[in-house]
Design a protein around this motif. Structure first.
Motif, short mmCIF file in Angstrom:
data_model
loop_
_atom_site.label_atom_id
_atom_site.label_comp_id
_atom_site.label_asym_id
_atom_site.label_seq_id
_atom_site.Cartn_x
_atom_site.Cartn_y
_atom_site.Cartn_z
N VAL A 168 0.84 -1.20 0.00
CA VAL A 168 0.00 0.00 0.00
C VAL A 168 0.88 1.24 0.00
O VAL A 168 0.63 2.19 -0.76
N GLU A 169 1.91 1.24 0.83
CA GLU A 169 2.83 2.38 0.86
C GLU A 169 3.56 2.55 -0.46
O GLU A 169 3.71 3.67 -0.96
N ASP A 214 3.42 5.74 -2.81
CA ASP A 214 4.64 6.45 -3.20
C ASP A 214 4.71 6.62 -4.71
O ASP A 214 5.09 7.68 -5.22
N GLY A 215 4.35 5.56 -5.44
CA GLY A 215 4.37 5.62 -6.90
C GLY A 215 3.39 6.64 -7.45
O GLY A 215 3.71 7.41 -8.36
N ASN A 225 3.82 13.08 5.68
CA ASN A 225 2.86 12.71 6.72
C ASN A 225 2.23 11.35 6.46
O ASN A 225 1.93 10.62 7.41
N HIS A 226 2.06 10.99 5.20
CA HIS A 226 1.55 9.66 4.85
C HIS A 226 2.54 8.60 5.36
O HIS A 226 2.13 7.60 5.96
N HIS A 227 3.81 8.84 5.13
CA HIS A 227 4.84 7.91 5.60
C HIS A 227 4.80 7.79 7.13
O HIS A 227 4.84 6.68 7.67
N HIS A 229 2.28 3.84 11.98
CA HIS A 229 1.39 3.43 13.08
C HIS A 229 0.29 2.47 12.63
O HIS A 229 -0.52 2.04 13.45
N ALA A 230 0.24 2.16 11.33
CA ALA A 230 -0.77 1.23 10.84
C ALA A 230 -0.37 -0.19 11.22
O ALA A 230 0.80 -0.57 11.15
#
Length: 190
Positions: free
Chosen positions: A4-5, A9-10, A57-59, A64-65
């Motif tokens: 998902v990350e 990112d892509g 901030n997404h990173h 914490h997910a």
């Protein structure tokens, strides 16, 4: 979680690439011919900062997910969709040289990722790590996010007064998130 990350990112990298492709160099030689491009470049800089803030901030949020849920996937997709509108709003803003209408559209589109990120953060807060550090992170950033959204909302009517006031609100939000730990963060920690 890594898929998902990586996907996010892509997509964000593509968004930035699309924005930079809108910067067209003048055909005439000489630096003087760059001056008329200042609105396009300024719109790009503001939007790049904005997208960078979301990427950082997404990173941090995904740290914490704890697990992938349907709500996490869809809220993440909503955020990516909202961010994918930024290149269009950026190009329109620069090409229209910060007219009131172009700035209103830009500010409205800037609000969409704010709402989507809030949804994503609430999902991760509910289904992610419940450790003290995660709870503290969410407490601070949710408050900061609400404050940023309020500034964006305030930017809409201010744009009617002057497009520069609306864009000033967008710039304030970007600087607000760029700052390392500051007195503003201490204010939201209470």
């Amino acid at each position: 979680m890594q898929r998902v990350e990586a996907f996010s990112d892509g997509v964000i990298a593509i968004i930035i690439t699309i924005m930079v492709l809108e910067l067209h160099a003048p055909e005439e030689p000489g630096l003087i011919h760059l001056l008329p491009l200042w609105p396009v470049f300024l719109a790009y800089v503001l939007s790049f900062a904005y997208v960078a803030v979301y990427w950082v901030n997404h990173h941090r949020l995904f740290h914490h997910a704890a697990r992938i849920t349907n709500a996490l996937l869809w809220s993440n997709i909503a955020l990516l969709f909202a961010l994918s509108l930024v290149p269009f709003a950026t190009a329109h803003l620069g090409e229209q040289e910060f007219t009131r209408e172009a700035t209103l559209l830009y500010m409205s589109i800037m609000l969409l990722p704010s709402f989507a990120y809030t949804w994503l953060q609430r999902v991760i807060r509910a289904t992610g790590s419940q450790e003290r550090a995660a709870r503290e992170y969410h407490r601070r950033t949710i408050r900061k996010g609400v404050a940023a959204t309020i500034v964006y909302v305030a930017g809409l009517p201010l744009t009617l007064v002057s497009p520069w006031l609306g864009l000033g609100c967008a710039a304030v939000v970007a600087v607000f998130w760029f700052l390392p730990r500051s007195r503003l963060d201490d204010l939201f920690a209470r």
